[in-house]
Design a protein around this motif. Sequence first.
Motif, PDB file in Angstrom:
ATOM      1  N   THR A 101       7.213  51.745  13.305  1.00 23.98           N
ATOM      2  CA  THR A 101       7.414  51.139  11.994  1.00 23.98           C
ATOM      3  C   THR A 101       8.904  51.125  11.676  1.00 23.98           C
ATOM      4  O   THR A 101       9.568  52.158  11.726  1.00 23.98           O
ATOM      5  N   THR A 102       9.405  49.920  11.383  1.00 26.96           N
ATOM      6  CA  THR A 102      10.803  49.723  10.999  1.00 26.96           C
ATOM      7  C   THR A 102      10.823  48.855   9.740  1.00 26.96           C
ATOM      8  O   THR A 102       9.774  48.446   9.247  1.00 26.96           O
ATOM      9  N   SER A 103      12.001  48.523   9.266  1.00 24.50           N
ATOM     10  CA  SER A 103      12.122  47.627   8.109  1.00 24.50           C
ATOM     11  C   SER A 103      11.589  46.231   8.425  1.00 24.50           C
ATOM     12  O   SER A 103      11.324  45.445   7.517  1.00 24.50           O
ATOM     13  N   LYS A 104      11.398  45.935   9.703  1.00 23.60           N
ATOM     14  CA  LYS A 104      10.889  44.626  10.126  1.00 23.60           C
ATOM     15  C   LYS A 104       9.379  44.635  10.338  1.00 23.60           C
ATOM     16  O   LYS A 104       8.831  43.688  10.873  1.00 23.60           O
ATOM     17  N   GLY A 105       8.708  45.719   9.948  1.00 24.45           N
ATOM     18  CA  GLY A 105       7.253  45.793  10.077  1.00 24.45           C
ATOM     19  C   GLY A 105       6.816  46.797  11.117  1.00 24.45           C
ATOM     20  O   GLY A 105       7.610  47.611  11.593  1.00 24.45           O
ATOM     21  N   SER A 106       5.539  46.721  11.476  1.00 23.76           N
ATOM     22  CA  SER A 106       4.956  47.661  12.439  1.00 23.76           C
ATOM     23  C   SER A 106       4.554  46.947  13.714  1.00 23.76           C
ATOM     24  O   SER A 106       4.153  45.789  13.688  1.00 23.76           O
ATOM     25  N   ARG A 107       4.650  47.673  14.817  1.00 24.20           N
ATOM     26  CA  ARG A 107       4.166  47.219  16.128  1.00 24.20           C
ATOM     27  C   ARG A 107       3.162  48.252  16.594  1.00 24.20           C
ATOM     28  O   ARG A 107       3.403  49.445  16.473  1.00 24.20           O
ATOM     29  N   SER A 108       2.061  47.790  17.157  1.00 25.29           N
ATOM     30  CA  SER A 108       1.007  48.698  17.625  1.00 25.29           C
ATOM     31  C   SER A 108       0.782  48.529  19.115  1.00 25.29           C
ATOM     32  O   SER A 108       0.682  47.404  19.599  1.00 25.29           O
ATOM     33  N   GLY A 109       0.713  49.646  19.811  1.00 21.41           N
ATOM     34  CA  GLY A 109       0.512  49.639  21.254  1.00 21.41           C
ATOM     35  C   GLY A 109       1.841  49.663  21.980  1.00 21.41           C
ATOM     36  O   GLY A 109       2.830  49.073  21.529  1.00 21.41           O
ATOM     37  N   ARG A 110       1.870  50.373  23.109  1.00 23.33           N
ATOM     38  CA  ARG A 110       3.110  50.524  23.878  1.00 23.33           C
ATOM     39  C   ARG A 110       3.729  49.182  24.244  1.00 23.33           C
ATOM     40  O   ARG A 110       4.948  49.008  24.136  1.00 23.33           O
ATOM     41  N   ASP A 111       2.924  48.212  24.667  1.00 24.11           N
ATOM     42  CA  ASP A 111       3.483  46.919  25.082  1.00 24.11           C
ATOM     43  C   ASP A 111       4.214  46.224  23.940  1.00 24.11           C
ATOM     44  O   ASP A 111       5.303  45.684  24.133  1.00 24.11           O
ATOM     45  N   GLU A 112       3.636  46.236  22.731  1.00 22.29           N
ATOM     46  CA  GLU A 112       4.300  45.620  21.572  1.00 22.29           C
ATOM     47  C   GLU A 112       5.568  46.365  21.199  1.00 22.29           C
ATOM     48  O   GLU A 112       6.564  45.754  20.814  1.00 22.29           O
ATOM     49  N   VAL A 113       5.524  47.695  21.296  1.00 19.91           N
ATOM     50  CA  VAL A 113       6.697  48.501  20.978  1.00 19.91           C
ATOM     51  C   VAL A 113       7.826  48.192  21.965  1.00 19.91           C
ATOM     52  O   VAL A 113       8.973  47.954  21.560  1.00 19.91           O
ATOM     53  N   ILE A 114       7.518  48.154  23.240  1.00 20.61           N
ATOM     54  CA  ILE A 114       8.544  47.856  24.250  1.00 20.61           C
ATOM     55  C   ILE A 114       9.077  46.442  24.064  1.00 20.61           C
ATOM     56  O   ILE A 114      10.288  46.201  24.188  1.00 20.61           O
ATOM     57  N   ASP A 115       8.206  45.498  23.731  1.00 25.17           N
ATOM     58  CA  ASP A 115       8.646  44.128  23.469  1.00 25.17           C
ATOM     59  C   ASP A 115       9.615  44.075  22.289  1.00 25.17           C
ATOM     60  O   ASP A 115      10.611  43.355  22.329  1.00 25.17           O
ATOM     61  N   TYR A 116       9.338  44.848  21.256  1.00 26.59           N
ATOM     62  CA  TYR A 116      10.247  44.932  20.110  1.00 26.59           C
ATOM     63  C   TYR A 116      11.644  45.368  20.572  1.00 26.59           C
ATOM     64  O   TYR A 116      12.651  44.754  20.216  1.00 26.59           O
ATOM     65  N   TYR A 117      11.694  46.425  21.369  1.00 27.71           N
ATOM     66  CA  TYR A 117      12.988  46.924  21.841  1.00 27.71           C
ATOM     67  C   TYR A 117      13.664  45.928  22.789  1.00 27.71           C
ATOM     68  O   TYR A 117      14.889  45.785  22.763  1.00 27.71           O
ATOM     69  N   ALA A 118      12.901  45.256  23.616  1.00 27.12           N
ATOM     70  CA  ALA A 118      13.482  44.270  24.534  1.00 27.12           C
ATOM     71  C   ALA A 118      14.212  43.185  23.752  1.00 27.12           C
ATOM     72  O   ALA A 118      15.286  42.727  24.162  1.00 27.12           O
ATOM     73  N   LYS A 119      13.669  42.791  22.612  1.00 24.43           N
ATOM     74  CA  LYS A 119      14.321  41.779  21.770  1.00 24.43           C
ATOM     75  C   LYS A 119      15.458  42.388  20.958  1.00 24.43           C
ATOM     76  O   LYS A 119      16.510  41.775  20.789  1.00 24.43           O
ATOM     77  N   ALA A 120      15.269  43.596  20.452  1.00 22.90           N
ATOM     78  CA  ALA A 120      16.275  44.232  19.600  1.00 22.90           C
ATOM     79  C   ALA A 120      17.527  44.648  20.380  1.00 22.90           C
ATOM     80  O   ALA A 120      18.621  44.697  19.807  1.00 22.90           O
ATOM     81  N   LEU A 121      17.381  44.927  21.660  1.00 23.49           N
ATOM     82  CA  LEU A 121      18.505  45.439  22.454  1.00 23.49           C
ATOM     83  C   LEU A 121      19.148  44.386  23.339  1.00 23.49           C
ATOM     84  O   LEU A 121      19.873  44.716  24.265  1.00 23.49           O
ATOM     85  N   VAL A 122      18.905  43.121  23.048  1.00 22.70           N
ATOM     86  CA  VAL A 122      19.401  42.048  23.908  1.00 22.70           C
ATOM     87  C   VAL A 122      20.919  41.855  23.789  1.00 22.70           C
ATOM     88  O   VAL A 122      21.563  41.435  24.751  1.00 22.70           O
ATOM     89  N   ALA A 123      21.528  42.186  22.650  1.00 21.90           N
ATOM     90  CA  ALA A 123      22.972  41.976  22.473  1.00 21.90           C
ATOM     91  C   ALA A 123      23.767  42.823  23.469  1.00 21.90           C
ATOM     92  O   ALA A 123      23.461  43.999  23.668  1.00 21.90           O
ATOM     93  N   PRO A 124      24.787  42.216  24.097  1.00 22.95           N
ATOM     94  CA  PRO A 124      25.598  42.948  25.091  1.00 22.95           C
ATOM     95  C   PRO A 124      26.650  43.839  24.426  1.00 22.95           C
ATOM     96  O   PRO A 124      27.823  43.503  24.377  1.00 22.95           O
ATOM     97  N   VAL A 125      26.212  44.955  23.878  1.00 22.07           N
ATOM     98  CA  VAL A 125      27.125  45.909  23.247  1.00 22.07           C
ATOM     99  C   VAL A 125      26.899  47.288  23.849  1.00 22.07           C
ATOM    100  O   VAL A 125      25.839  47.564  24.415  1.00 22.07           O
ATOM    101  N   GLN A 126      27.897  48.131  23.713  1.00 20.67           N
ATOM    102  CA  GLN A 126      27.758  49.532  24.100  1.00 20.67           C
ATOM    103  C   GLN A 126      27.107  50.261  22.939  1.00 20.67           C
ATOM    104  O   GLN A 126      27.549  50.135  21.807  1.00 20.67           O
ATOM    105  N   ARG A 127      26.046  50.984  23.217  1.00 17.92           N
ATOM    106  CA  ARG A 127      25.331  51.713  22.179  1.00 17.92           C
ATOM    107  C   ARG A 127      25.391  53.198  22.470  1.00 17.92           C
ATOM    108  O   ARG A 127      25.334  53.620  23.608  1.00 17.92           O
TER     109      ARG A 127
END
Length: 136
Positions: free
Chosen positions: A37-63
């Motif tokens: 659960t984030t400010s952008k809503g909820s994701r349920s299930g490992r696959d949806e959670v990983i998909d969320y991160y795959a989209k959220a971490l696409v920017a080429p920055v050092q984190r």
Amino acid sequence: LETAELARAVSWRYANAVDTADFELLKTVFTEDAVLTTSKGSRSGRDEVIDYYAKALVAPVQRKHFLANQSLTTLGPGLVLLESYFLYTFAGEDTSILGWGNYVDRIQIIDGVGYIQDKQITVEIHADSRIGWAEQ
């Protein structure tokens, strides 16, 4: 004490996986039925959670993010609540971000390994450090 250390270990795996955008490692962090659960809503299930991160971490920055002031509450056998403050930085060619917030993680211990079953992320500040976080 063992449960506490396993909970902290999964917290570290999570931070490392996000900082390096290592999705294979990230898959080892969450239970199959995990909820994020984030400010952008909820994701349920490992696959949806990983998909969320795959989209959220696409920017080429050092984190890099830093976990602090962790508080652990036992909820039952093999189940704990881990609350953490976090700080993070993003640095790129045109990016200089500083931020912080809170994680609330319900962690389940399965066969001697900690997994996040439920993660709530609350970001309090996400600011361009060139402008200053106090202006946000």
